[in-house]
Write an enzyme that holds these catalytic residues in place. Structure first.
Site, mmCIF file in Angstrom:
data_model
loop_
_atom_site.group_PDB
_atom_site.id
_atom_site.type_symbol
_atom_site.label_atom_id
_atom_site.label_comp_id
_atom_site.label_asym_id
_atom_site.label_seq_id
_atom_site.Cartn_x
_atom_site.Cartn_y
_atom_site.Cartn_z
ATOM 1 N N PHE A 245 0.816 -1.230 0.000
ATOM 2 C CA PHE A 245 0.000 0.000 0.000
ATOM 3 C C PHE A 245 0.838 1.263 0.000
ATOM 4 O O PHE A 245 0.366 2.326 0.399
ATOM 5 C CB PHE A 245 -0.959 0.005 1.206
ATOM 6 C CG PHE A 245 -1.577 -1.321 1.507
ATOM 7 C CD1 PHE A 245 -2.423 -1.909 0.577
ATOM 8 C CD2 PHE A 245 -1.311 -2.002 2.676
ATOM 9 C CE1 PHE A 245 -2.987 -3.155 0.822
ATOM 10 C CE2 PHE A 245 -1.876 -3.251 2.933
ATOM 11 C CZ PHE A 245 -2.716 -3.817 2.010
ATOM 12 N N ARG A 650 -9.035 0.343 -20.319
ATOM 13 C CA ARG A 650 -9.161 -1.099 -20.537
ATOM 14 C C ARG A 650 -8.932 -1.851 -19.236
ATOM 15 O O ARG A 650 -7.960 -1.603 -18.523
ATOM 16 C CB ARG A 650 -8.117 -1.532 -21.573
ATOM 17 C CG ARG A 650 -8.113 -3.016 -21.871
ATOM 18 C CD ARG A 650 -8.932 -3.348 -23.100
ATOM 19 N NE ARG A 650 -8.181 -2.987 -24.278
ATOM 20 C CZ ARG A 650 -7.482 -3.879 -25.021
ATOM 21 N NH1 ARG A 650 -7.483 -5.145 -24.743
ATOM 22 N NH2 ARG A 650 -6.808 -3.464 -26.076
ATOM 23 N N ILE A 651 -9.820 -2.779 -18.933
ATOM 24 C CA ILE A 651 -9.654 -3.651 -17.780
ATOM 25 C C ILE A 651 -8.984 -4.929 -18.278
ATOM 26 O O ILE A 651 -9.524 -5.613 -19.155
ATOM 27 C CB ILE A 651 -11.021 -3.972 -17.132
ATOM 28 C CG1 ILE A 651 -11.763 -2.678 -16.765
ATOM 29 C CG2 ILE A 651 -10.844 -4.884 -15.922
ATOM 30 C CD1 ILE A 651 -11.011 -1.725 -15.872
ATOM 31 N N GLN A 660 -9.356 -5.242 -6.630
ATOM 32 C CA GLN A 660 -8.641 -4.017 -6.254
ATOM 33 C C GLN A 660 -9.618 -2.906 -5.881
ATOM 34 O O GLN A 660 -9.433 -2.190 -4.904
ATOM 35 C CB GLN A 660 -7.771 -3.538 -7.421
ATOM 36 C CG GLN A 660 -6.487 -4.309 -7.587
ATOM 37 C CD GLN A 660 -5.523 -3.989 -6.473
ATOM 38 O OE1 GLN A 660 -4.950 -2.923 -6.383
ATOM 39 N NE2 GLN A 660 -5.367 -4.928 -5.566
ATOM 40 N N GLY A 724 -5.144 2.069 -15.064
ATOM 41 C CA GLY A 724 -4.723 1.732 -13.696
ATOM 42 C C GLY A 724 -5.818 2.063 -12.706
ATOM 43 O O GLY A 724 -6.548 3.039 -12.876
ATOM 44 N N GLY A 726 -5.585 0.647 -9.018
ATOM 45 C CA GLY A 726 -5.313 0.135 -7.675
ATOM 46 C C GLY A 726 -5.629 1.125 -6.569
ATOM 47 O O GLY A 726 -5.947 0.742 -5.444
ATOM 48 N N GLU A 727 -5.516 2.408 -6.865
ATOM 49 C CA GLU A 727 -5.728 3.417 -5.831
ATOM 50 C C GLU A 727 -7.013 4.215 -6.046
ATOM 51 O O GLU A 727 -7.357 5.071 -5.244
ATOM 52 C CB GLU A 727 -4.504 4.341 -5.769
ATOM 53 C CG GLU A 727 -3.309 3.604 -5.201
ATOM 54 C CD GLU A 727 -1.991 4.291 -5.473
ATOM 55 O OE1 GLU A 727 -1.503 5.000 -4.594
ATOM 56 O OE2 GLU A 727 -1.423 4.093 -6.566
#
Ligand code: MOS
Length: 767
Positions: A245, A650-651, A660, A724, A726-727
């Site tokens: 993290f 795009r995933i 996530q 992206g 993740g955050e």
């Protein structure tokens, strides 16, 4: 899930985690699992004071404990560890505080000695028998503490500017509707389940380090610099990481200390720091506070936005997050001013923590937007629609794509937002007051230079090598999927090697860049293989004679043209090589200067994206809706429903992406309602340094969490169109929950976390 890894998988599928079996069976090896030959165990002794000097260390009793081998202190370590730079000054460190560098104590819990023994228990007992004497000075704990000093971010960094446009103060002063409030966010610690461990072993002047790392290449170069040795003699091994993290993105000083201990003893040394030590030997999210002002005209159009933020950092380091880069660019507004300041206190240096800038800085913005909607008596979704924009307002740069309102529409529909009654306290289920709230989320779409090697054997076995990091994000899976898609090979025939500094370098696993940076370069290396095989097939004549090699694809284990079955991949490869075909690729993304590649090879983070580019701006967006239930008598807050809709290009793998985003949303619930590191302000020390008292949600706190993907095709961000995520998930959740709590109770909580004591004085709650 599509379930199977035995068939080729296309990018965009819902594929299972390729490392899932290893993780659930315990076969995945984490740093401290690594068996060492004849190891010595290290235990840290840490400072009881936050500011002052060590006047004496009496290690007599410690050395008498059976099995103790050595005790390292500032008195005997010499200059074994060199002073090097903070990551933001061109170095690799998360803190320049050198624990054994002198007798000085900079913060509570600073390492003051490393005790080394034949067993962990002996080292621990000896550490407790050390007698450290201090000359203590009064510490400054944080905001408003006597002795804390404040400095503007623009005065410490030549590259930093506070985003501003127009004349915000004048526009605010004459705005028909105005919000003028103060907000704050709490101190938080990552608390990854894997503790902060380091194992070091030397052989023939070469050092191997087993440590969970988000930047193995950077750790290699940074540690070599600290130890004054050739980087090629340092090997960082980090194949699996038990959570990070951000806490493992920069070097902490412990790594060099353990390396020095191992060199002195000429034996491998293993450190497993305790949970409470993790609060002070690594980084964390420091508290922030904000003065936030919004001015609007009567139909809700923003005319002024003024965001002043303050952040706490350590005495020597200017760590800043400065989330005004995002908070000033989310909505159209002609007059914007902002200012970020840092407050230096006697604390350890903070660092990256999931969405470091956006999470604390969007809480005031998205709360204030909700307050403005209340003031205007307007639906908060409609208010955001009226201020939507396809250009960021500071420099008028175009967003490469922005699907914010599509996210709101999708999430609102699934949530059932149209059934909301706007008056606070008007939705009720017995003793439970129901509140519905929402907020925007945004996170920069960032990419760094990356390199990868892909090897394919005539048997159709593939190996992908790149020094990316599996911090739980699904890195192994998205890399395997990319190679599977591009080479037409099933994932169970693909080996992915990451998390090792001997591999071709990939960027730090920070800023949510891994999937975009790494999948693009892996796809490039795969394309080089395809092109070679295709050209050889055309050259060989036969069935491929006269075809355009660019039109031949690798799919389902075959090389084929658009019109036919082609031939097995094995035959096609043998035409090129009897052994394996190997291709190495490098990628420099848009917005990165050409020296970015050289920096990559030295482990420096060079990410482009977000608001950092000259010609455009690129962010992922989302809309987060929550239902809270506040008990009318106890004021307990429950969160039965969270719905997030996200547009992040795009995933690659729907399964890991969803996981996530769910993780981010759940973390948002945590920081909104539970999480805070408590500080004893007299001693400047953290008091709830364990998972019993550092509150995080348990399963019973989390009910339904829905993730919706809003399709977005953005080939400007990178060839694969990956932004992206993740955050992205946890950025908006704090405000969505605060807004929902307001809707339930009529109480606006502007200081996180929202614990029930802040809801006791509730005029709108009628029993
Ligand atoms: Mo993330 S906090 O950028 O590792």
């Amino acid at each position: 899930m599509d379930g199977s890894l035995t068939q080729p998988i296309k990018i965009g599928a819902a594929a299972p985690r390729v490392d899932g079996r290893l993780k659930v069976t315990g076969e995945a090896r984490y740093a401290s699992d690594t068996p060492l030959a004849d190891p010595v165990f290290a235990f840290l002794a840490t400072s009881a004071i936050a500011r002052g000097r060590i006047t004496a260390i009496d290690d007599g009793k410690a050395r008498k404990v059976a099995g103790v081998v050595d005790v390292l202190t500032h008195q005997n370590i010499g200059d074994a560890v060199k002073k090097t730079k903070l990551f933001s000054d061109g170095g690799y460190l998360g803190s320049t505080i050198m624990p054994l560098g002198s007798d000085q104590v900079w913060h509570g819990g600073q390492i003051v000695a490393v005790v080394l023994a034949e067993t962990f228990e002996a080292a621990r007992e000896a550490a407790h028998r050390l007698k450290v004497t201090y000359a203590e000075e009064t510490p400054a704990a944080g905001f408003d503490s006597p002795g804390a000093t404040e400095i503007a971010a623009k005065d410490v960094s030549s590259s930093y500017e506070d985003p501003a446009v127009g004349d915000a103060e004048t526009a605010f002063a004459s705005a028909p509707v105005a919000i003028d409030q103060h907000y704050s966010t709490a101190t938080m610690h990552h608390n990854p389940i894997e503790l902060f461990t380091t194992s070091c072993a030397w052989a023939d002047g070469h050092l191997t380090v087993w440590e969970g790392s988000q930047n193995v290449t950077g750790f290699k170069y940074g540690l070599a610099e600290q130890l004054g040795i050739d980087p090629e003699k340092v090997h960082i091994v980090s194949p699996y990481i038990g959570g990070a993290f951000g806490s493992r993105g920069s070097l902490t000083q412990r790594t060099a200390l353990i390396a020095v201990a191992a060199r002195r003893l000429n034996r491998p040394v293993k450190l497993v720091a305790t949970r409470d030590q993790g609060f002070t030997i690594a980084s964390y999210r420091a508290e922030t506070r904000h003065h936030f002002r919004l001015g609007a005209d009567r139909d809700g159009k923003l005319v002024a936005l003024i965001h002043e933020g303050e952040e706490v950092t350590s005495r020597p380091d200017n760590y800043k997050v400065a989330g005004t880069d995002a908070s000033t660019r989310l909505y159209a507004c002609p007059n914007i001013a902002s200012k970020v300041s840092m407050v230096h206190a006697d604390r350890n240096t903070p660092g990256f923590m999931r969405s470091p800038p956006e999470t604390p800085y969007l809480f005031p913005l998205e709360s204030a937007i909700d307050e403005l909607a209340v003031a205007l008596d307007m639906d908060p979704v409609e208010l955001r629609r009226r201020n939507d924009t396809d250009h960021e307002p500071i420099k008028n740069l175009p967003y490469t794509s922005r699907s914010l309102m599509q996210c709101f529409d999708a999430a609102a529909q699934s949530f059932g937002w149209q059934n909301r009654q706007s008056k606070p306290g008007s939705m009720r289920d017995g003793d439970w007051l129901i509140g519905w709230g929402c907020a925007s989320t945004m996170y920069p779409a960032q990419l760094g230079p990356a390199a990868a090697r892909v090897t394919m054997t005539p048997q159709g076995l593939v190996k992908v090598q790149t020094a990316a990091h599996e911090i739980g994000n699904g890195a192994y899976t998205v890399i395997a999927l990319t190679a599977s898609d591009r080479l037409g090979v099933a994932p169970d025939r693909i080996t992915v090697e990451i998390g090792d500094s001997d591999l071709p370098p990939a960027p730090v696993a920070g800023g949510s860049n891994t999937t975009a940076s790494v999948c693009n370069v892996v796809a490039k290396a795969c394309e080089q293989i395809r092109a070679r095989v295709a050209q050889a097939a055309v050259n060989a004549g036969g069935g491929f004679a006269g075809k355009d090699p660019a039109m031949l694809v690798l799919a389902d284990g075959r090389l084929r043209g658009a019109d036919g079955n082609g031939e097995p991949i094995e035959n096609a490869i043998r035409r090129v090589s009897n052994g394996a075909i190997e291709e190495y690729a490098e990628n420099i993304p848009h917005g990165v200067t050409p020296d970015g590649l050289a920096k990559l090879y030295q482990g420096h983070a060079v990410l482009a994206g977000g608001a950092k580019m000259k010609d455009r701006i690129q962010f992922a967006f989302g809309a987060e809706f929550v239902e809270v239930r506040v008990h009318a008598r106890t004021r307990e807050v429950r969160v039965p429903r969270v719905v997030g809709a996200f547009a992040a290009g795009r995933i690659v793998d729907q399964t890991t992406a969803k996981s996530q985003l769910m993780g981010g949303l759940i973390w948002g619930v945590s920081s909104a309602l539970h999480e805070a590191t408590e500080i004893d302000r007299r001693a400047a020390r953290y008091t709830n340094t364990d998972l019993a008292e550092y509150l995080i949600p348990v399963n019973a706190d989390i009910d339904r969490v829905e993730v919706i993907f809003v399709p977005e095709d953005d080939r400007q961000v990178n060839p694969l169109g990956i932004k992206g995520l993740g955050e992205l998930g946890n950025v908006g959740t704090n405000a969505a929950i605060a807004n929902a709590v307001y809707h339930a109770t009529g109480i606006r909580v502007r200081e996180l976390p929202i614990r029930l004591e802040k809801l006791l004085d509730a005029p709108s709650i009628v029993l």
